[in-house]
Write a protein that holds these residues in place. Structure first.
Motif, PDB file in Angstrom:
ATOM      1  N   ASP A  56      34.121  70.709  34.561  1.00 25.36           N
ATOM      2  CA  ASP A  56      33.985  70.462  35.984  1.00 25.36           C
ATOM      3  C   ASP A  56      33.534  71.723  36.712  1.00 25.36           C
ATOM      4  N   ALA A  57      33.186  72.762  35.949  1.00 21.20           N
ATOM      5  CA  ALA A  57      32.748  74.019  36.558  1.00 21.20           C
ATOM      6  C   ALA A  57      31.364  73.842  37.188  1.00 21.20           C
ATOM      7  N   VAL A  58      31.105  74.606  38.237  1.00 21.96           N
ATOM      8  CA  VAL A  58      29.786  74.657  38.886  1.00 21.96           C
ATOM      9  C   VAL A  58      29.029  75.836  38.297  1.00 21.96           C
ATOM     10  N   PRO A  59      27.753  75.660  37.929  1.00 23.15           N
ATOM     11  CA  PRO A  59      26.899  74.486  38.144  1.00 23.15           C
ATOM     12  C   PRO A  59      26.900  73.475  36.988  1.00 23.15           C
ATOM     13  N   GLU A  60      27.685  73.755  35.931  1.00 25.04           N
ATOM     14  CA  GLU A  60      27.616  72.922  34.728  1.00 25.04           C
ATOM     15  C   GLU A  60      27.995  71.459  34.972  1.00 25.04           C
ATOM     16  N   ARG A  61      28.811  71.182  36.007  1.00 24.74           N
ATOM     17  CA  ARG A  61      29.236  69.793  36.223  1.00 24.74           C
ATOM     18  C   ARG A  61      28.049  68.870  36.520  1.00 24.74           C
ATOM     19  N   PHE A  62      26.921  69.451  36.934  1.00 28.53           N
ATOM     20  CA  PHE A  62      25.736  68.648  37.256  1.00 28.53           C
ATOM     21  C   PHE A  62      24.751  68.560  36.095  1.00 28.53           C
ATOM     22  N   GLU A  63      24.983  69.310  35.047  1.00 28.61           N
ATOM     23  CA  GLU A  63      24.041  69.365  33.924  1.00 28.61           C
ATOM     24  C   GLU A  63      24.560  68.463  32.807  1.00 28.61           C
ATOM     25  N   LEU A  64      24.136  67.215  32.850  1.00 28.14           N
ATOM     26  CA  LEU A  64      24.697  66.203  31.964  1.00 28.14           C
ATOM     27  C   LEU A  64      24.145  66.369  30.555  1.00 28.14           C
ATOM     28  N   GLY A  65      25.037  66.554  29.591  1.00 26.94           N
ATOM     29  CA  GLY A  65      24.617  66.734  28.211  1.00 26.94           C
ATOM     30  C   GLY A  65      24.284  68.186  27.901  1.00 26.94           C
ATOM     31  N   THR A  66      23.792  68.412  26.679  1.00 34.16           N
ATOM     32  CA  THR A  66      23.437  69.762  26.237  1.00 34.16           C
ATOM     33  C   THR A  66      22.119  70.185  26.861  1.00 34.16           C
ATOM     34  N   LEU A  67      22.074  71.391  27.370  1.00 32.08           N
ATOM     35  CA  LEU A  67      20.856  71.894  27.994  1.00 32.08           C
ATOM     36  C   LEU A  67      19.768  72.139  26.952  1.00 32.08           C
ATOM     37  N   PRO A  68      18.485  72.002  27.328  1.00 32.14           N
ATOM     38  CA  PRO A  68      17.373  72.290  26.414  1.00 32.14           C
ATOM     39  C   PRO A  68      17.113  73.795  26.381  1.00 32.14           C
ATOM     40  N   TYR A  69      17.773  74.490  25.470  1.00 30.02           N
ATOM     41  CA  TYR A  69      17.720  75.955  25.464  1.00 30.02           C
ATOM     42  C   TYR A  69      16.297  76.491  25.369  1.00 30.02           C
ATOM     43  N   GLU A  70      15.457  75.818  24.584  1.00 28.21           N
ATOM     44  CA  GLU A  70      14.092  76.312  24.418  1.00 28.21           C
ATOM     45  C   GLU A  70      13.308  76.245  25.730  1.00 28.21           C
ATOM     46  N   LEU A  71      13.556  75.207  26.541  1.00 28.88           N
ATOM     47  CA  LEU A  71      12.854  75.085  27.816  1.00 28.88           C
ATOM     48  C   LEU A  71      13.370  76.107  28.828  1.00 28.88           C
ATOM     49  N   LEU A  72      14.643  76.415  28.753  1.00 33.40           N
ATOM     50  CA  LEU A  72      15.191  77.441  29.637  1.00 33.40           C
ATOM     51  C   LEU A  72      14.629  78.813  29.281  1.00 33.40           C
TER      52      LEU A  72
END
Length: 413
Positions: free
Chosen positions: A248-264
């Protein structure tokens, strides 16, 4: 220092194909360092984020680096940078979270200048809770969206004002600061679609006074993903639907699922490349990492880089626009006093897709349509078919402009 467009172009492998690209407003080409960052991240040992193994720490560093990079680009707090699949997806997600605070009698403001991704999510979210939608028109002749037109629909019941920072169709740049002040005077949030604007102008979120800014790295030399920037405090007050075990931490609470590390990782590389435009003589050799950045902060180099880019694009626009307006049978629909280097035009008696195809046969990429700014296209009298759009980018050259104009002279002859 002079902007060395040849040095810039040398870092873009796609340009070897030979086309003159005026399709940047729909998605730019990508420099070699961005592609390498994506590939290196995909092929490195990487895991879900954590602090125990090297692969976990690598993933954590990629995310942290990307938040810092986008924070530098937008003049925003990295703790308020949210990543998603696209700006459209993020707007939909956050519109639903915001609408939990609305009800019958509340009002949401949208404009006909905007891309539909900054219209339809708000219209649908308002309808779902019984809120009222207020529409703001722009002048179809000048292309201007005035602060006064926005002020006319505001009331003490306004909860959110959604406007663009630059029209992706005709380039108009509305008065963001003034609109933000008007929204705040009635206690409303100002949500700004910065997807088109971020590719062409330095952004300073606190100075612009907008509450939320969206952008898409693939519009400014990066990979396909979306970004929302807001204050951490604002995000703390929003509660999206999410999975029970997810943080429930911000900003992670809005990032549904695993982030696309390569795109970041690619997004970070794109920001670094924009910062390097401050000194194009020092871009380094194609296929190699960018040279050492020196003593200036990345934010300082980004401001300088975007200033250099603006001067480059404006010089080309000063050649392209008057020549385009002088062509027989051509009507230019981009007429606002303050614009991005984006021109929408139609040719008398010619379907826009026909013009697009004729230019493509000459190696010039200039797409046609309404580009999802369907309300804008209709308000201009162009219907759903829209017109032909050309946009300048960091790699645009005088030769590109000449090829476009030569092609159009043949088409309009």
């Amino acid at each position: 220092m002079p902007y060395d467009v040849d040095a810039v172009r040398a870092r873009f492998p796609a340009l070897a194909e030979g086309a003159a690209h005026f399709d940047g407003p729909g998605g730019s080409q990508v420099p070699d360092v961005v592609g390498r960052a994506v590939a290196d991240t995909l092929t490195s040992a990487i895991s879900n984020r954590g602090t125990v193994t090297p692969s976990e720490r690598r993933a954590e560093a990629v995310v942290t680096d990307a938040r810092n990079a986008l924070g530098d680009l937008l003049g925003a707090d990295p703790r308020g940078i949210v990543f998603g699949r696209s700006a459209t997806q993020l707007t939909y997600d956050l519109s639903r979270a915001l609408a939990k605070q609305w009800g019958p009698g509340d009002e949401v403001v949208v404009t006909r200048l905007d891309h539909d991704s900054n219209i339809r999510p708000w219209v649908q979210a308002a309808e779902a809770v019984g809120a009222t939608v207020r529409w703001v028109d722009f002048d179809p002749v000048t292309g201007e969206l005035s602060a006064e037109a926005v002020a006319d629909v505001l009331s003490e019941r306004t909860r959110l004002v959604a406007t663009t920072a630059a029209s992706n169709l005709i380039g108009t740049r509305p008065p963001v600061c003034r609109i933000a002040d008007l929204a705040h005077e009635v206690g409303a949030l100002h949500w700004v679609d910065g997807v088109h604007a971020t590719a062409h102008a330095s952004v300073d979120l606190p100075a612009l006074r907008a509450d939320v800014w969206t952008c898409s790295p693939y519009k400014f030399l990066g990979p396909h993903c979306g970004v929302v920037a807001a204050s951490p405090e604002l995000l703390e007050g929003l509660h999206p639907d999410k999975l029970l075990p997810s943080t429930d931490a911000v900003p992670e609470r809005f990032e549904l699922g695993t982030l696309p590390y390569e795109l970041l990782a690619g997004s970070t590389a794109a920001v670094d490349f924009l910062a390097a435009l401050a000194d194009t003589d020092a871009l380094g050799e194609p296929g190699h990492p960018l040279p050492d950045a020196g003593h200036d902060t990345r934010r300082e180099r980004l401001v300088a880089g975007m200033k250099a880019l603006h001067a480059h694009e404006q010089a080309l626009l000063d050649v392209l626009e008057p020549a385009l307006r002088d062509l027989p049978g051509v009507t230019v629909h981009s007429n606002a006093a303050k614009r991005t280097p984006t021109l929408l035009f139609s040719v008398d008696g010619r379907d826009p897709q026909e013009v697009r195809s004729a230019l493509a046969e000459r190696g010039v990429n200039a797409p046609a349509g309404n580009f999802y700014a369907i309300e804008c296209s209709r308000h201009l009298g162009l219907g759903d078919a829209g017109a032909v759009r050309v946009g300048l980018a960091p790699y645009s050259s005088q030769d590109d402009v000449a090829r476009l104009l030569d092609g159009l002279r043949e088409v309009t002859r």
